[in-house]
Design an enzyme around this catalytic site. Structure first.
Site, PDB file in Angstrom:
ATOM      1  N   GLY A   1       0.820  -1.215   0.000  1.00  0.00           N
ATOM      2  CA  GLY A   1       0.000   0.000   0.000  1.00  0.00           C
ATOM      3  C   GLY A   1       0.845   1.252   0.000  1.00  0.00           C
ATOM      4  O   GLY A   1       0.533   2.222   0.695  1.00  0.00           O
TER       5      GLY A   1
ATOM      6  N   LYS B   1      -9.478  -5.136  11.343  1.00  0.00           N
ATOM      7  CA  LYS B   1      -8.413  -4.514  12.126  1.00  0.00           C
ATOM      8  C   LYS B   1      -8.245  -5.194  13.481  1.00  0.00           C
ATOM      9  O   LYS B   1      -7.120  -5.316  13.989  1.00  0.00           O
ATOM     10  CB  LYS B   1      -8.702  -3.023  12.294  1.00  0.00           C
ATOM     11  CG  LYS B   1      -8.679  -2.235  10.983  1.00  0.00           C
ATOM     12  CD  LYS B   1      -7.353  -2.364  10.253  1.00  0.00           C
ATOM     13  CE  LYS B   1      -7.295  -1.483   9.007  1.00  0.00           C
ATOM     14  NZ  LYS B   1      -5.990  -1.552   8.320  1.00  0.00           N
TER      15      LYS B   1
ATOM     16  N   ILE C   1      -6.437  10.630  10.012  1.00  0.00           N
ATOM     17  CA  ILE C   1      -5.189  11.078   9.393  1.00  0.00           C
ATOM     18  C   ILE C   1      -5.526  11.844   8.117  1.00  0.00           C
ATOM     19  O   ILE C   1      -6.438  11.467   7.375  1.00  0.00           O
ATOM     20  CB  ILE C   1      -4.273   9.873   9.053  1.00  0.00           C
ATOM     21  CG1 ILE C   1      -3.958   9.047  10.306  1.00  0.00           C
ATOM     22  CG2 ILE C   1      -2.978  10.348   8.390  1.00  0.00           C
ATOM     23  CD1 ILE C   1      -3.160   9.758  11.368  1.00  0.00           C
TER      24      ILE C   1
ATOM     25  N   TYR D   1     -14.756  -3.577   8.484  1.00  0.00           N
ATOM     26  CA  TYR D   1     -13.482  -2.860   8.680  1.00  0.00           C
ATOM     27  C   TYR D   1     -12.972  -3.081  10.099  1.00  0.00           C
ATOM     28  O   TYR D   1     -11.804  -3.435  10.312  1.00  0.00           O
ATOM     29  CB  TYR D   1     -13.680  -1.373   8.405  1.00  0.00           C
ATOM     30  CG  TYR D   1     -12.412  -0.564   8.561  1.00  0.00           C
ATOM     31  CD1 TYR D   1     -11.428  -0.595   7.574  1.00  0.00           C
ATOM     32  CD2 TYR D   1     -12.203   0.224   9.687  1.00  0.00           C
ATOM     33  CE1 TYR D   1     -10.256   0.141   7.713  1.00  0.00           C
ATOM     34  CE2 TYR D   1     -11.029   0.958   9.836  1.00  0.00           C
ATOM     35  CZ  TYR D   1     -10.062   0.920   8.841  1.00  0.00           C
ATOM     36  OH  TYR D   1      -8.908   1.642   8.996  1.00  0.00           O
TER      37      TYR D   1
ATOM     38  N   THR E   1      -1.555  -1.204  -6.148  1.00  0.00           N
ATOM     39  CA  THR E   1      -2.271  -1.678  -7.330  1.00  0.00           C
ATOM     40  C   THR E   1      -2.160  -0.719  -8.513  1.00  0.00           C
ATOM     41  O   THR E   1      -2.496  -1.081  -9.634  1.00  0.00           O
ATOM     42  CB  THR E   1      -3.763  -1.891  -7.011  1.00  0.00           C
ATOM     43  OG1 THR E   1      -4.319  -0.683  -6.486  1.00  0.00           O
ATOM     44  CG2 THR E   1      -3.932  -3.015  -5.987  1.00  0.00           C
TER      45      THR E   1
END
Length: 250
Positions: A14, A161, A190, A157, A39
């Site tokens: 990533g 995690k 972020i 999600y 990707t």
């Protein structure tokens, strides 16, 4: 300057934008040679070109991080170009903002595949080499959503995690005898491409929930990852480190 990072070799998934790119840039500045994954071939080329302006320190492998062949290719490229694997940063991930009843089975599977299975596959791919050299650092990118529910994140999600947090602790215990450190970083909000799409109202609501009243930056996350990659973190393993301005504390 972390002298211990000079000429180390890191695989970063990533890595084409946002937090992943900031991590790649921070580690490269410390003398780390990097193998990047994402990707988007064009963005990866751009990152590599930027990092290679002074000397050849970066190569890339475009591919889906949830596939075992991508993990195998990244390990092969690291060993072919740089001869070793010292660090792994599992940053590849996707998000989904849907409620439980709105989440389709395909969406659930895709999110778990990329976030959790991809992390597992990358760890599985580098562990044999790290055991052989009796040392290494694995840093998994998690989230505070893996520790406490968030109204704006899907259960898929949060579950992915939370799975990363457990995998981190399990691997830390399993691999400690081989001097392999495994930790996770759990960022809160972020400033990334995603946050730029927030409405002013939503941004204010996010800031209202943060005790420090500021949103983090990719560079701040990269600083924590760099510390964990260095020998200054050698007595830390199995930790899931919160970075959220005080939103979630434990």
């Amino acid at each position: 300057m972390y002298v211990s990072l000079q000429n180390k070799v890191a695989i970063i998934t990533g890595a084409s934008r946002g937090i992943g790119r900031a991590i790649a840039e921070a580690l490269a500045c410390e003398g780390v040679r990097v193998v990047l994954n994402g990707t988007n071939d064009m963005l990866l080329q751009e990152v590599c070109s930027s990092l290679n302006k002074k000397e050849k320190r970066a190569v890339y492998v475009a591919g889906d991080a949830s596939l075992p062949e991508t993990a195998s290719s990244l390990v092969e490229q690291a060993k072919t170009h740089f001869g070793q694997i010292d660090l792994l940063v599992n940053n590849a991930g996707i998000n989904l903002r849907k409620s439980t009843v709105e989440t389709s089975l395909d969406e659930w599977k895709r999110l778990i595949d990329i976030n959790l299975t991809g992390t597992f596959l990358m760890c599985q791919a580098v562990i044999p080499d790290m055991i052989k050299q009796q040392g290494g650092k694995i840093i998994n990118m998690s989230s505070t959503t893996g520790k406490t529910p968030h109204h704006n994140a899907s259960p898929a999600y949060g579950a992915s995690k939370a799975g990363i947090n457990y995998l981190t602790m399990h691997l830390a215990k399993e691999l400690a005898e081989h001097h392999i450190h495994v930790n996770a970083v759990c960022p809160g909000p972020i400033e990334t491409d995603m946050s730029k799409q927030w409405s002013d109202e939503y941004r204010r609501s996010v800031l209202d929930r943060i005790p420090l009243k500021t949103i983090g930056t990719p560079e701040q996350v990269a600083n924590v990852v760099t510390f964990l990659a260095s020998d200054q973190s050698d007595f830390i393993t199995g930790e899931t480190i919160n970075m959220n301005g005080g939103t979630y504390m434990n």
